[in-house]
Design an enzyme around this catalytic site. Sequence first.
Site, PDB file in Angstrom:
ATOM      1  N   ASP A   1       0.954  -1.375  -0.107  1.00  0.00           N
ATOM      2  CA  ASP A   1      -0.094   0.160  -0.007  1.00  0.00           C
ATOM      3  C   ASP A   1       0.924   1.179   0.085  1.00  0.00           C
ATOM      4  O   ASP A   1       2.207   1.320   0.492  1.00  0.00           O
ATOM      5  CB  ASP A   1      -0.961  -0.287   1.393  1.00  0.00           C
TER       6      ASP A   1
ATOM      7  N   ASP B   1       0.111   5.174   0.873  1.00  0.00           N
ATOM      8  CA  ASP B   1      -0.179   6.141   1.920  1.00  0.00           C
ATOM      9  C   ASP B   1      -0.350   5.387   3.235  1.00  0.00           C
ATOM     10  O   ASP B   1      -1.091   4.532   3.472  1.00  0.00           O
ATOM     11  CB  ASP B   1      -1.377   6.712   1.415  1.00  0.00           C
TER      12      ASP B   1
ATOM     13  N   GLY C   1      -7.122   4.360   2.860  1.00  0.00           N
ATOM     14  CA  GLY C   1      -7.504   3.451   1.854  1.00  0.00           C
ATOM     15  C   GLY C   1      -8.858   3.530   1.138  1.00  0.00           C
ATOM     16  O   GLY C   1      -8.973   2.685   0.211  1.00  0.00           O
TER      17      GLY C   1
ATOM     18  N   ASN D   1      -3.296   9.460  -7.389  1.00  0.00           N
ATOM     19  CA  ASN D   1      -2.345  10.246  -7.470  1.00  0.00           C
ATOM     20  C   ASN D   1      -0.945   9.491  -7.272  1.00  0.00           C
ATOM     21  O   ASN D   1       0.090   9.993  -6.886  1.00  0.00           O
ATOM     22  CB  ASN D   1      -2.244  11.380  -6.410  1.00  0.00           C
TER      23      ASN D   1
ATOM     24  N   ASP E   1      -1.615  -0.383   6.009  1.00  0.00           N
ATOM     25  CA  ASP E   1      -2.078   0.104   7.246  1.00  0.00           C
ATOM     26  C   ASP E   1      -3.454   0.224   7.675  1.00  0.00           C
ATOM     27  O   ASP E   1      -3.832   0.679   8.698  1.00  0.00           O
ATOM     28  CB  ASP E   1      -1.292   1.645   7.145  1.00  0.00           C
TER      29      ASP E   1
END
Length: 210
Positions: A7, A9, A44, A116, A168
């Site tokens: 993942d 972020d 997420g 992004n 996370d």
Amino acid sequence: MKAVIFDLDGVICFTDKYHYIAWKKLADKEGIYFDETINNRLRGVSRMDSLDIILEKATKKYSQAEKEDMAAEKNATYVELLKEMSPSDLSDEVRGTLNELRNRGYKLAIGSSSKNTKMILGQLGLGDFFDAISDGTNITKSKPDPEVFLKAAEFIGESPANCLVVEDAKAGIQAAYAGGFESAGLGEATEHPNVTYKLKSFKDLLEVCK
Ligand code: B16
Ligand code: MG
């Protein structure tokens, strides 16, 4: 295990503070209550689903066109903030662990809900680092649906059983489980009942991926 799907972020970097500033600016303009606790629920979650969570506190109903304008406005603020990111936003721990996993022969991919993703990786100096990138631009269903991770596995040519997902967010662990992947959780993701490995720190991956 032959590959690791990360993942973005909350795992590779920390863009949640920028998401918070950008959503807060929009919420304040619209007179909608928004705080860090609500922001934590957006981890997420796709941009439009995030907006729906924020609008739970709104007193008026917004049309689909208004919602699309609001999401675009938030994204414009967010992208401006991302321009301030640089390779110094990549921690030595993450950089060192990624390099060691590569030395050990693992294929490395990204599985992020963000549209992004490629810009963020470029800002961090990781534009060419990963073997594949699956992100918000190539999926129709966001986490907890497994699509983003299944696509990442497909892009690197490995079955889910051979890939470890690092997340996370609880929604990300749910997505990994639904897709038949083992998972390594950081932070609140370690609380999910289906998480395979609970990491205290990113570098603990080197104990899981020997
Ligand atoms: P964008 P991840 C997620 O990234 C963020 O955690 C979430 O807060 C955000 O809404 C989502 O990306 C979509 O981002 O607006 O840039 O398309 O954790 O899946 O890497
Ligand atoms: Mg995340």
